[in-house]
Motif scaffolding. Structure first.
Motif, PDB file in Angstrom:
ATOM      1  N   HIS A 167       0.828  -1.202   0.000  1.00  0.00           N
ATOM      2  CA  HIS A 167       0.000   0.000   0.000  1.00  0.00           C
ATOM      3  C   HIS A 167       0.869   1.261   0.000  1.00  0.00           C
ATOM      4  CE1 HIS A 167      -3.340   2.653   0.733  1.00  0.00           C
ATOM      5  NE2 HIS A 167      -2.857   3.034   1.916  1.00  0.00           N
ATOM      6  N   HIS A 168       2.028   1.177   0.608  1.00  0.00           N
ATOM      7  CA  HIS A 168       2.950   2.318   0.668  1.00  0.00           C
ATOM      8  C   HIS A 168       4.236   1.984  -0.113  1.00  0.00           C
ATOM      9  CE1 HIS A 168       0.503   4.279   3.782  1.00  0.00           C
ATOM     10  NE2 HIS A 168       0.443   3.102   4.397  1.00  0.00           N
ATOM     11  N   ARG A 169       4.075   1.394  -1.277  1.00  0.00           N
ATOM     12  CA  ARG A 169       5.228   0.897  -2.026  1.00  0.00           C
ATOM     13  C   ARG A 169       6.229   1.993  -2.403  1.00  0.00           C
ATOM     14  NH1 ARG A 169       2.560  -1.245  -7.593  1.00  0.00           N
ATOM     15  NH2 ARG A 169       1.291  -2.369  -6.067  1.00  0.00           N
ATOM     16  N   SER A 170       5.758   3.187  -2.567  1.00  0.00           N
ATOM     17  CA  SER A 170       6.684   4.261  -2.969  1.00  0.00           C
ATOM     18  C   SER A 170       7.709   4.564  -1.875  1.00  0.00           C
ATOM     19  CB  SER A 170       5.903   5.532  -3.310  1.00  0.00           C
ATOM     20  OG  SER A 170       5.153   5.971  -2.190  1.00  0.00           O
ATOM     21  N   TYR A 171       7.406   4.203  -0.646  1.00  0.00           N
ATOM     22  CA  TYR A 171       8.325   4.466   0.472  1.00  0.00           C
ATOM     23  C   TYR A 171       9.408   3.391   0.563  1.00  0.00           C
ATOM     24  CZ  TYR A 171       9.914   5.360   5.254  1.00  0.00           C
ATOM     25  OH  TYR A 171      10.686   5.632   6.356  1.00  0.00           O
ATOM     26  N   PHE A 172       9.144   2.216  -0.017  1.00  0.00           N
ATOM     27  CA  PHE A 172      10.052   1.078   0.155  1.00  0.00           C
ATOM     28  C   PHE A 172      10.732   0.753  -1.177  1.00  0.00           C
ATOM     29  CE2 PHE A 172       6.632   0.597   3.274  1.00  0.00           C
ATOM     30  CZ  PHE A 172       7.357   0.502   4.453  1.00  0.00           C
ATOM     31  N   PRO A 173      11.996   1.081  -1.326  1.00  0.00           N
ATOM     32  CA  PRO A 173      12.710   0.797  -2.579  1.00  0.00           C
ATOM     33  C   PRO A 173      12.772  -0.691  -2.901  1.00  0.00           C
ATOM     34  CG  PRO A 173      13.938   2.347  -1.225  1.00  0.00           C
ATOM     35  CD  PRO A 173      12.818   1.831  -0.379  1.00  0.00           C
ATOM     36  N   GLU A 174      12.847  -1.517  -1.869  1.00  0.00           N
ATOM     37  CA  GLU A 174      12.930  -2.963  -2.102  1.00  0.00           C
ATOM     38  C   GLU A 174      11.647  -3.481  -2.737  1.00  0.00           C
ATOM     39  OE1 GLU A 174      14.804  -6.690  -2.060  1.00  0.00           O
ATOM     40  OE2 GLU A 174      15.540  -4.631  -1.841  1.00  0.00           O
ATOM     41  N   VAL A 175      10.524  -2.948  -2.331  1.00  0.00           N
ATOM     42  CA  VAL A 175       9.243  -3.359  -2.919  1.00  0.00           C
ATOM     43  C   VAL A 175       9.192  -2.938  -4.386  1.00  0.00           C
ATOM     44  CG1 VAL A 175       6.741  -3.038  -2.834  1.00  0.00           C
ATOM     45  CG2 VAL A 175       8.041  -3.272  -0.702  1.00  0.00           C
ATOM     46  N   THR A 176       9.597  -1.739  -4.651  1.00  0.00           N
ATOM     47  CA  THR A 176       9.599  -1.257  -6.039  1.00  0.00           C
ATOM     48  C   THR A 176      10.509  -2.108  -6.910  1.00  0.00           C
ATOM     49  OG1 THR A 176       9.238   0.981  -5.203  1.00  0.00           O
ATOM     50  CG2 THR A 176       9.968   0.772  -7.477  1.00  0.00           C
ATOM     51  N   ARG A 177      11.673  -2.492  -6.404  1.00  0.00           N
ATOM     52  CA  ARG A 177      12.605  -3.318  -7.173  1.00  0.00           C
ATOM     53  C   ARG A 177      11.992  -4.675  -7.512  1.00  0.00           C
ATOM     54  NH1 ARG A 177      15.854  -7.401  -6.476  1.00  0.00           N
ATOM     55  NH2 ARG A 177      15.310  -7.581  -4.258  1.00  0.00           N
ATOM     56  N   LYS A 178      11.349  -5.308  -6.551  1.00  0.00           N
ATOM     57  CA  LYS A 178      10.743  -6.628  -6.798  1.00  0.00           C
ATOM     58  C   LYS A 178       9.636  -6.542  -7.837  1.00  0.00           C
ATOM     59  CE  LYS A 178      11.710  -8.573  -2.204  1.00  0.00           C
ATOM     60  NZ  LYS A 178      11.118  -9.084  -0.950  1.00  0.00           N
TER      61      LYS A 178
END
Length: 351
Positions: free
Chosen positions: A251-262
């Motif tokens: 839900h807050h993917r923009s805050y987590f670079p690791e989520v964006t990378r995956k």
């Protein structure tokens, strides 16, 4: 001849003795100076009829008395006088049986009181409630020595931490305006709060504990020797928290670079992981469906009913649970890299 007593033993059959009302034994002295010791055969049909024995004793005591010293001074002396009626041993036996009967009743009452006291023990009630909602506490069929098949209770290891502790009464704070430490927007403090409840996620258990949850150690993963060498496990509850955190991060993917990378590098696996977590939480909720009630109220001038989610609940003792997990948590050295051991047996599918 008449200067001494002559004893003879006469055995009277039961059917005659019941007519003449002899007791078990009696001494009879005749007018000629002969003394008879009369014994009656046991009457098993009248063994417990103590009233009849007493009646017979009274009859003999009045009907069969030895001659007085005045009538026959040479027959008996004061030291030789015997009682005309022997004591009824069956009466004593009946009295003892009555005492045993009452003692048995008292023992039964004490046993019932103890069982009632144990049944209301809060620790036992906590165990019963815990066992009701946990699969690994349920009995399952197995073979035991000479018994072909029986039912045993074989609980999961973590039950030792919480099963015997009373549940904790807790009120949820379901307000939309509740400032929970786990709510966004994300920041280091919120992330720390999430990780604190998953801090002791990976734990080590023994081979016997691993098999207690119906899994074989042939394909089990072991921690390296420098980390203790136990078998790698995690609790289902920790997995549920991980999935909820995964959904919150998305839900807050923009805050987590690791989520964006995956999402960019492995989009299919990320989507599978996300859907897995949503469905895993769904299964968990349906399995342990909370039957508490969310009420609805009229609030201020709102024209729609407003839910009140601040319901009361009975919850596991979280501190005791965390203490148990902490004692089994494993820290793998940072330089260690996982690799399947050579010749290791593995599963033929991805569970």
């Amino acid at each position: 001849m008449f200067g001494r007593c002559i004893y003879s033993h006469i055995t009277v059959p039961p059917y005659i003795s019941s007519i003449i009302r002899f007791p078990v034994s009696a001494t009879i002295t005749t007018s000629m100076g002969f003394r008879f010791l009369v014994k009656r055969k046991p009457d098993y049909h009248l063994r417990n009829n103590c009233l009849e024995r007493l009646t017979a004793n009274m009859f003999l005591s009045s009907a069969y008395q030895p001659l007085s010293d005045r009538a026959s001074p040479s027959l008996t002396t004061a030291g030789e006088k015997e009682e005309g009626v022997s004591k009824c041993t069956l009466c004593d036996r009946c009295a003892r049986q009555r005492w045993c009967h009452w003692l048995a009743h008292i023992a039964n009452i004490i046993t019932i009181i103890i069982l009632l006291f144990i049944s209301f023990d809060p620790r036992r009630l906590a165990v019963t409630c815990w066992n009701l909602h946990n699969y690994y506490c349920a009995p399952y069929p197995c073979k035991l020595f000479w018994i072909s098949e029986t039912l045993l209770t074989w609980p999961a290891p973590v039950n030792d931490a919480v099963a015997r502790l009373p549940y904790v009464t807790t009120q949820y704070n379901g307000s939309l305006w509740y400032d929970s430490p786990f709510k966004g927007p994300p920041n280091p403090a919120v992330e720390e709060a999430w990780h604190s409840i998953m801090e002791f996620g990976m734990i080590a258990v023994s081979a016997s504990d691993y098999e207690r949850v119906n899994h074989s150690i042939r394909t089990a993963v072991q921690f390296p020797a420098e980390a203790g060498g136990g078998y790698m496990t995690t609790t289902v509850g920790t997995h549920q928290i991980h999935c909820l955190h995964y959904v919150w991060q998305d839900h807050h993917r923009s805050y987590f670079p690791e989520v964006t990378r995956k999402i960019k590098e492995i989009p299919e696996m990320y989507e599978r992981h996300f859907e897995h977590c949503v469905d895993y939480i769904r299964q968990s909720i349906l399995c342990q469906f909370d039957t508490g009630l969310v009420t609805y109220d009229w609030v201020l001038d709102h024209q729609q009913p407003t839910p009140n989610s601040n319901a009361m609940h009975k919850c596991v003792d979280w501190d005791a649970l965390q203490s148990w997990l902490k004692g089994r948590a494993v820290e793998v050295p940072p330089e260690f890299k996982w690799r399947q051991p050579e010749g290791q047996e593995s599963l033929p599918w991805n569970p």
